[in-house]
Motif scaffolding. Structure first.
Motif, PDB file in Angstrom:
ATOM      1  N   MET A 144       0.849  -1.189   0.000  1.00  0.00           N
ATOM      2  CA  MET A 144       0.000   0.000   0.000  1.00  0.00           C
ATOM      3  C   MET A 144       0.878   1.231   0.000  1.00  0.00           C
ATOM      4  SD  MET A 144      -2.796   1.237   2.827  1.00  0.00           S
ATOM      5  CE  MET A 144      -1.532   1.511   4.078  1.00  0.00           C
ATOM      6  N   SER A 145       0.494   2.221  -0.778  1.00  0.00           N
ATOM      7  CA  SER A 145       1.232   3.472  -0.798  1.00  0.00           C
ATOM      8  C   SER A 145       0.287   4.600  -0.510  1.00  0.00           C
ATOM      9  CB  SER A 145       1.890   3.681  -2.164  1.00  0.00           C
ATOM     10  OG  SER A 145       0.910   3.741  -3.167  1.00  0.00           O
ATOM     11  N   SER A 146       0.798   5.636   0.154  1.00  0.00           N
ATOM     12  CA  SER A 146       0.001   6.824   0.414  1.00  0.00           C
ATOM     13  C   SER A 146       0.935   7.964   0.706  1.00  0.00           C
ATOM     14  CB  SER A 146      -0.952   6.606   1.592  1.00  0.00           C
ATOM     15  OG  SER A 146      -0.232   6.370   2.777  1.00  0.00           O
ATOM     16  N   SER A 147       0.487   9.174   0.409  1.00  0.00           N
ATOM     17  CA  SER A 147       1.314  10.338   0.644  1.00  0.00           C
ATOM     18  C   SER A 147       1.302  10.685   2.105  1.00  0.00           C
ATOM     19  CB  SER A 147       0.794  11.525  -0.178  1.00  0.00           C
ATOM     20  OG  SER A 147      -0.546  11.782   0.138  1.00  0.00           O
ATOM     21  N   GLU A 148       2.336  11.429   2.570  1.00  0.00           N
ATOM     22  CA  GLU A 148       2.475  11.803   3.955  1.00  0.00           C
ATOM     23  C   GLU A 148       2.164  13.278   4.122  1.00  0.00           C
ATOM     24  OE1 GLU A 148       3.068   9.734   6.325  1.00  0.00           O
ATOM     25  OE2 GLU A 148       3.472   7.991   5.093  1.00  0.00           O
ATOM     26  N   PRO A 179      -4.789  12.885   3.008  1.00  0.00           N
ATOM     27  CA  PRO A 179      -4.746  11.434   3.120  1.00  0.00           C
ATOM     28  C   PRO A 179      -5.674  10.899   4.201  1.00  0.00           C
ATOM     29  CG  PRO A 179      -2.529  12.325   2.882  1.00  0.00           C
ATOM     30  CD  PRO A 179      -3.455  13.488   3.106  1.00  0.00           C
ATOM     31  N   THR A 180      -5.751  11.589   5.353  1.00  0.00           N
ATOM     32  CA  THR A 180      -6.640  11.159   6.427  1.00  0.00           C
ATOM     33  C   THR A 180      -8.091  11.253   5.986  1.00  0.00           C
ATOM     34  OG1 THR A 180      -5.053  11.872   8.104  1.00  0.00           O
ATOM     35  CG2 THR A 180      -7.329  11.584   8.814  1.00  0.00           C
ATOM     36  N   THR A 214      -9.215  11.155   2.923  1.00  0.00           N
ATOM     37  CA  THR A 214      -9.442  10.132   1.912  1.00  0.00           C
ATOM     38  C   THR A 214      -9.613   8.762   2.549  1.00  0.00           C
ATOM     39  OG1 THR A 214      -8.183  11.365   0.252  1.00  0.00           O
ATOM     40  CG2 THR A 214      -8.485   9.014  -0.137  1.00  0.00           C
ATOM     41  N   ARG A 215      -8.789   8.457   3.538  1.00  0.00           N
ATOM     42  CA  ARG A 215      -8.913   7.171   4.223  1.00  0.00           C
ATOM     43  C   ARG A 215     -10.286   7.049   4.874  1.00  0.00           C
ATOM     44  NH1 ARG A 215      -8.340   4.901   9.301  1.00  0.00           N
ATOM     45  NH2 ARG A 215      -7.444   2.805   9.332  1.00  0.00           N
ATOM     46  N   TYR A 235      -4.640   3.242  -5.127  1.00  0.00           N
ATOM     47  CA  TYR A 235      -3.423   3.919  -4.679  1.00  0.00           C
ATOM     48  C   TYR A 235      -3.199   3.670  -3.189  1.00  0.00           C
ATOM     49  CZ  TYR A 235      -0.265   7.710  -3.328  1.00  0.00           C
ATOM     50  OH  TYR A 235       0.778   8.444  -2.809  1.00  0.00           O
ATOM     51  N   HIS A 236      -4.272   3.644  -2.432  1.00  0.00           N
ATOM     52  CA  HIS A 236      -4.168   3.459  -0.984  1.00  0.00           C
ATOM     53  C   HIS A 236      -4.160   1.983  -0.590  1.00  0.00           C
ATOM     54  CE1 HIS A 236      -4.546   7.660   0.379  1.00  0.00           C
ATOM     55  NE2 HIS A 236      -5.274   7.816  -0.716  1.00  0.00           N
ATOM     56  N   TYR A 237      -4.881   1.149  -1.336  1.00  0.00           N
ATOM     57  CA  TYR A 237      -4.988  -0.271  -0.994  1.00  0.00           C
ATOM     58  C   TYR A 237      -4.876  -1.104  -2.264  1.00  0.00           C
ATOM     59  CZ  TYR A 237      -6.787   1.775   3.280  1.00  0.00           C
ATOM     60  OH  TYR A 237      -6.921   2.545   4.416  1.00  0.00           O
TER      61      TYR A 237
END
Length: 204
Positions: A1-5, A10-11, A13-14, A51-53
């Motif tokens: 899994m990749s995600s931006s910091e 990002p929070t 979107t999650r 992108y996230h999962y």
């Protein structure tokens, strides 16, 4: 899994992905759940979802963790009284069915289906074990605090917590699989009468 910091996106979107997963589980159940079904409930593109999962199982393992976070946030009992904390935890686990929308039968049926996959799915098994360990620790801490304050009898807190957890899980499973709303209430009353009442008796 990749995600931006960094940043709030990002929070946010999650959270949106978790809400979409919830809606898709309610609609389709575990057996018919696909990434496309989740994407159909998601306001952004399917590419953002991937992108996230990377996989459905990875997303669902994260969803289990998300449910635990939601559960623990609702257990912020403004009291040092072990009795009040014990009641809040037991009521939420047994009667709340782990989500503030606990009346949704389809959702909890899907969660039961997901739990049934754990023996064959390492990601599910590991997250469910982590959830169990955290809840067991919370319950054990409450009982230990009650013993220290003299409002609970001196017992093996972890052993009793494991028994309480197993009783509550059995009540929840039977309520869902038998579709009998009274089962959880009956188990809650029996748990109080047969176990918790003795625990609560103050040491003389």
């Amino acid at each position: 899994m990749s995600s931006s910091e960094g940043g709030s996106e990002p929070t946010d979107t999650r959270e949106e992905i978790m809400e979409a997963t919830y809606r898709a589980l309610c609609e389709h159940g575990y057996a018919n759940l696909t990434m496309q079904a989740i994407a159909d409930e998601f306001e952004k593109t399917k590419a953002v979802l991937h992108y996230h999962y990377d996989t459905k199982d990875e997303l669902l393992a994260a969803f289990l963790e998300h449910l635990l976070d939601r559960f623990t946030s609702r257990l912020d009992v403004d009291s040092d009284d072990p009795n009040a904390r014990l009641d809040a935890l037991v009521d939420e686990l047994l009667l709340g069915l782990g989500d503030e929308r606990g009346e949704d039968h389809e959702f909890h049926t899907a969660l039961l289906e997901l739990r049934a996959q754990a023996p064959h799915n390492a990601a599910f098994r590991e997250q469910l074990a982590a959830n169990y360990d955290l809840l067991l620790d919370m319950l054990t801490t409450i009982i230990d605090d009650g013993i220290e304050q003299g409002v609970f009898h001196d017992v093996d807190a972890e052993r009793l917590s494991a028994l309480i957890m197993a009783t509550m899980l059995g009540g929840r499973v039977h309520q869902i699989t038998l579709d009998r709303e009274a089962i959880a209430l009956d188990v809650r009353e029996a748990l109080e009468d047969e176990i918790l009442a003795d625990l609560r008796s103050e040491a003389e």
